[in-house]
Design an enzyme around this catalytic site. Structure first.
Site, short mmCIF file in Angstrom:
data_model
loop_
_atom_site.label_atom_id
_atom_site.label_comp_id
_atom_site.label_asym_id
_atom_site.label_seq_id
_atom_site.Cartn_x
_atom_site.Cartn_y
_atom_site.Cartn_z
N GLY A 8 50.06 58.18 35.82
CA GLY A 8 51.23 58.92 36.30
C GLY A 8 52.53 58.63 35.59
O GLY A 8 53.54 59.26 35.89
N PRO A 67 46.39 55.25 32.73
CA PRO A 67 47.38 56.17 32.15
C PRO A 67 46.74 57.23 31.26
O PRO A 67 45.75 56.95 30.59
CB PRO A 67 48.25 55.23 31.32
CG PRO A 67 47.33 54.12 30.93
CD PRO A 67 46.35 53.96 32.06
N TYR A 112 53.13 75.02 35.33
CA TYR A 112 54.00 74.12 36.10
C TYR A 112 55.48 74.39 35.82
O TYR A 112 56.32 73.56 36.15
CB TYR A 112 53.76 72.65 35.72
CG TYR A 112 52.32 72.25 35.58
CD1 TYR A 112 51.48 72.21 36.69
CD2 TYR A 112 51.80 71.91 34.34
CE1 TYR A 112 50.16 71.84 36.55
CE2 TYR A 112 50.48 71.53 34.20
CZ TYR A 112 49.66 71.50 35.31
OH TYR A 112 48.35 71.13 35.17
N CYS A 145 47.90 88.83 26.92
CA CYS A 145 48.31 89.96 27.77
C CYS A 145 48.63 89.53 29.19
O CYS A 145 47.91 89.87 30.15
CB CYS A 145 47.22 91.01 27.77
SG CYS A 145 46.80 91.47 26.11
N GLU A 146 49.65 88.72 29.33
CA GLU A 146 50.12 88.24 30.64
C GLU A 146 51.62 88.03 30.50
O GLU A 146 52.06 87.43 29.52
CB GLU A 146 49.53 86.86 30.98
CG GLU A 146 48.04 86.76 31.06
CD GLU A 146 47.48 87.17 32.41
OE1 GLU A 146 48.25 87.24 33.40
OE2 GLU A 146 46.27 87.43 32.46
N TYR A 186 47.46 67.15 27.83
CA TYR A 186 47.23 68.33 28.66
C TYR A 186 47.58 69.61 27.90
O TYR A 186 48.10 70.57 28.47
CB TYR A 186 48.03 68.22 29.97
CG TYR A 186 47.69 66.98 30.76
CD1 TYR A 186 46.42 66.81 31.28
CD2 TYR A 186 48.61 65.95 30.93
CE1 TYR A 186 46.08 65.65 31.98
CE2 TYR A 186 48.28 64.79 31.63
CZ TYR A 186 47.00 64.65 32.14
OH TYR A 186 46.68 63.52 32.82
N1 LLP Z 1 44.01 58.92 37.26
C1 LLP Z 1 43.68 59.98 38.03
C2 LLP Z 1 42.77 59.79 39.17
C3 LLP Z 1 44.22 61.23 37.74
O1 LLP Z 1 43.91 62.27 38.51
C4 LLP Z 1 45.08 61.39 36.63
C5 LLP Z 1 45.64 62.70 36.30
C6 LLP Z 1 45.37 60.27 35.85
C7 LLP Z 1 44.82 59.04 36.21
C8 LLP Z 1 46.26 60.32 34.66
O2 LLP Z 1 47.55 60.72 34.99
P1 LLP Z 1 48.71 60.67 33.88
O3 LLP Z 1 48.93 59.24 33.50
O4 LLP Z 1 48.29 61.50 32.74
O5 LLP Z 1 49.88 61.26 34.58
N2 LLP Z 1 47.66 68.90 33.86
C9 LLP Z 1 48.81 68.25 34.44
C10 LLP Z 1 48.53 66.82 34.78
C11 LLP Z 1 47.36 66.65 35.72
C12 LLP Z 1 47.06 65.21 35.98
C13 LLP Z 1 45.78 65.10 36.70
N3 LLP Z 1 45.41 63.75 36.98
C14 LLP Z 1 49.97 68.39 33.50
O6 LLP Z 1 49.83 68.97 32.44
O7 LLP Z 1 51.08 67.95 33.81
#
Ligand code: LLP
Length: 415
Positions: free
Chosen positions: A238, A277, A319, A344-345, A373
Site C-alpha cells: 500500500g 509492497p 480511478y 471507442c469509449e 498496474y
Molecule cells: N497485498 C495485497 C493483499 C493486495 O491486495 C495488494 C494490492 C498489495 C499487497 C500491493 O499493494 P501496493 O503496494 O501495490 O499498493 N490497480 C490498482 C491497485 C490495486 C491494488 C490491489 N491490491 C491501481 O492501479 O491503483
C-alpha cells in the site's frame, strides 16, 4: 540519472527515448533498471535488514525480468492466482518464497500451492478455511495460514483501492479472526501462523499505517490474554508513490517508510513481520511511450490523440488517476487539453482537462508512473495487441522484456 532531459530531449539513464521509440515502436512501456534497483535496495535496507520478510505483490508488474531482479534482493512474491503461481515458479521462486493471497481461491489453486509447499496462504473467509482444511487433509499436509483481518481502518485513498474498511469484500472481522484462532483444534490440517492485513493501496500518509500497527498491537495483546499465541504478522502493501512528480527518488516520495518499520518493530517486534509492497517498487521506474496521431478541437475542447490507450494504462479511466504527461522535447508551451486514445469509449483518456505540453503530429509523448498496474492491467479491447516492455539497463543498453503481441497470436486463440 534516471529520467532527465539532456539537450532538451527526455532520456532514460542516458538513452534518448526517441531512439527507443524508433527501435521498438509505440506504444511501449519502458523500465529503468537503475530505478528498479534503487527502489529494491531502499526497501531491503529499511525492511529486510530490520528482519522483515518482503514479498513483492507481483500483480503490480509481473514481468519475469522484474521478478528475478527482486528475487536477487531476497524478496519473495505475493501471488493471487494460478497464473501468478505458475509465473513465479517459472522465475525460479521456491515454495517458501510464495504466499497466496486473494479473496477467493479455487480447489485447483489450493492443491497446486499445497503440493508446492508454499510459505503460507492468506485466508479471508470461513468457506476458504474449510476448503483448505479439506484439501490439506486429502494431501496429507498441514497448511500454514495467516488470517486476513479487516481492521476497519480508513487508508485515505481512492475508494476503489481501499480494502481495509468493514464494507469492503476483503478480510474478516476481528470477531471472526478471534473465533478461528480460539478454535484452531477444529482445523487439524491448518497451522494458524498469524494475521495478515492489507488496508489499501496508494497510501501517501504514514497515519493509516500507524493506526494499523497500533490496532494490531492491541488486538494481539488481547488475543494473548485469551491464551492465543502465533508467530507472524503481515502488514500488507500500500505504500504510495508521487504521481505528480514521478521522477523523484523513492525516499522523497515515502520518507515515512523508515518510521513505519521502526514503529512496527517497536510495537510488534516479537513477531516475524512481513510486508507485501507492489507499486512503490515499480511505479515510477516505468513510463509509457506513445506517438501523437494528431490534434483536434471539439466544442471548444482540445484533444491530443495518441496511439496508446486505456488498454495500455487503464488507471485514469478506472480511478480518475493522475499520470504526468511529458513531451519528449523540453520547454514546450503548455495549454489546456485532454490526452485520449483511439479506443471507442469516451472514458478512453489518459489525462483530462489538464495543462499539457504542446504536441504536433508524430511527436513522442511520455506518460509517467507506468511501471505499476499498467502493463499488468493491459487488455486487448478493440483487438489492440498488448504493448511491449523494454528495460533500459545500467549501461544504457536496451532489453526487450516482452514482445508486442502479434495479431496472429491474438487470432490463433479463436477456435
Ligand atoms: N497485498 C495485497 C493483499 C493486495 O491486495 C495488494 C494490492 C498489495 C499487497 C500491493 O499493494 P501496493 O503496494 O501495490 O499498493 N490497480 C490498482 C491497485 C490495486 C491494488 C490491489 N491490491 C491501481 O492501479 O491503483
Amino acid at each position: 540519472m534516471a529520467y532527465t532531459y539532456i539537450n532538451k530531449r527526455l532520456h532514460c539513464d542516458g538513452v534518448d527515448l526517441e531512439d527507443v521509440a524508433e527501435k521498438y515502436g509505440t506504444p511501449t512501456y519502458i523500465y529503468s533498471e537503475r530505478i528498479l534497483r534503487r527502489n529494491a535496495e531502499v526497501l531491503k535496507k529499511i525492511f529486510i535488514d530490520r528482519g522483515f520478510k518482503v514479498s513483492y505483490a507481483m500483480k503490480a508488474n509481473s514481468n519475469p525480468m522484474i521478478l528475478k531482479l527482486f528475487k536477487s534482493y531476497g524478496f519473495g512474491v505475493d501471488i493471487v492466482s494460478e497464473g501468478e503461481f505458475k509465473l513465479a515458479q517459472h522465475c525460479g521462486f521456491e515454495g517458501l518464497e510464495l504466499n497466496f493471497a486473494g479473496v477467493g481461491k479455487t480447489i485447483e489453486e489450493l492443491d497446486l500451492a499445497l503440493d508446492f509447499d508454499i510459505d503460507h496462504f492468506n485466508v479471508e473467509s470461513r468457506f476458504e478455511l474449510e476448503l483448505l482444511e479439506t484439501r490439506a487433509k486429502i494431501a496429507g499436509k498441514k497448511a500454514a495460514v495467516l488470517l486476513r483481518l479487516n481492521p476497519d481502518i480508513d487508508p485515505q485513498t481512492h475508494p476503489h483501492i481501499s480494502t481495509g474498511l468493514k464494507q469492503n469484500k476483503f478480510g474478516m472481522s476481528p470477531e471472526k479472526v478471534r473465533h478461528f484462532l480460539t478454535h484452531a483444534e477444529s482445523y487439524p490440517h491448518i497451522q494458524f501462523d498469524g494475521i495478515h492485513c492489507h488496508i489499501g493501496s496508494q497510501i501517501v500518509q504514514p497515519q493509516p499505517f500507524y493506526d494499523l500497527i497500533d490496532y494490531l498491537e492491541q488486538f494481539t495483546s488481547s488475543l494473548r490474554a485469551s491464551g492465543v499465541e502465533f508467530s507472524h504478522i503481515d502488514l500488507g502493501g500500500g505504500f504510495g508513490v508521487n504521481y505528480e512528480d514521478p521522477f523523484e527518488d523513492i525516499l522523497q516520495t515515502t520518507p515515512f517508510l523508515e518510521s513505519i518499520a521502526d514503529r512496527a518493530m517497536e510495537k510488534l517486534g516479537e513477531y516475524q513481520l512481513h510486508i507485501q509492497p507492489g507499486r512503490v517498487l515499480v511505479a515510477n521506474a516505468g513510463v509509457l511511450l506513445a506517438r501523437v496521431l494528431g490534434n483536434k478541437e471539439n466544442g471548444g475542447h482540445h484533444f491530443v490523440i495518441i496511439d496508446g490507450a486505456t488498454t495500455d494504462l487503464v488507471r485514469p479511466a478506472m480511478y480518475d488517476a493522475y499520470h504526468a504527461i511529458y513531451s519528449h522535447l523540453e520547454d514546450r508551451p503548455m495549454h489546456m487539453g485532454d490526452v485520449v486514445g483511439p479506443v471507442c469509449e469516451s472514458s478512453d483518456a489518459l489525462a483530462r482537462n489538464r495543462e499539457i505540453p504542446d504536441f504536433d503530429k508524430d511527436d513522442l509523448m511520455i506518460i509517467g508512473s507506468a511501471g505499476a498496474y499498467a502493463s499488468s492491467m493491459g487488455s486487448t479491447y478493440n483487438m489492440r495487441p498488448l504493448s511491449p516492455e523494454v528495460m533500459v539497463g545500467l549501461s544504457g543498453e536496451t532489453h526487450l522484456l516482452r514482445k508486442r503481441q502479434s495479431f496472429d497470436e491474438m487470432i490463433s486463440l479463436y477456435t
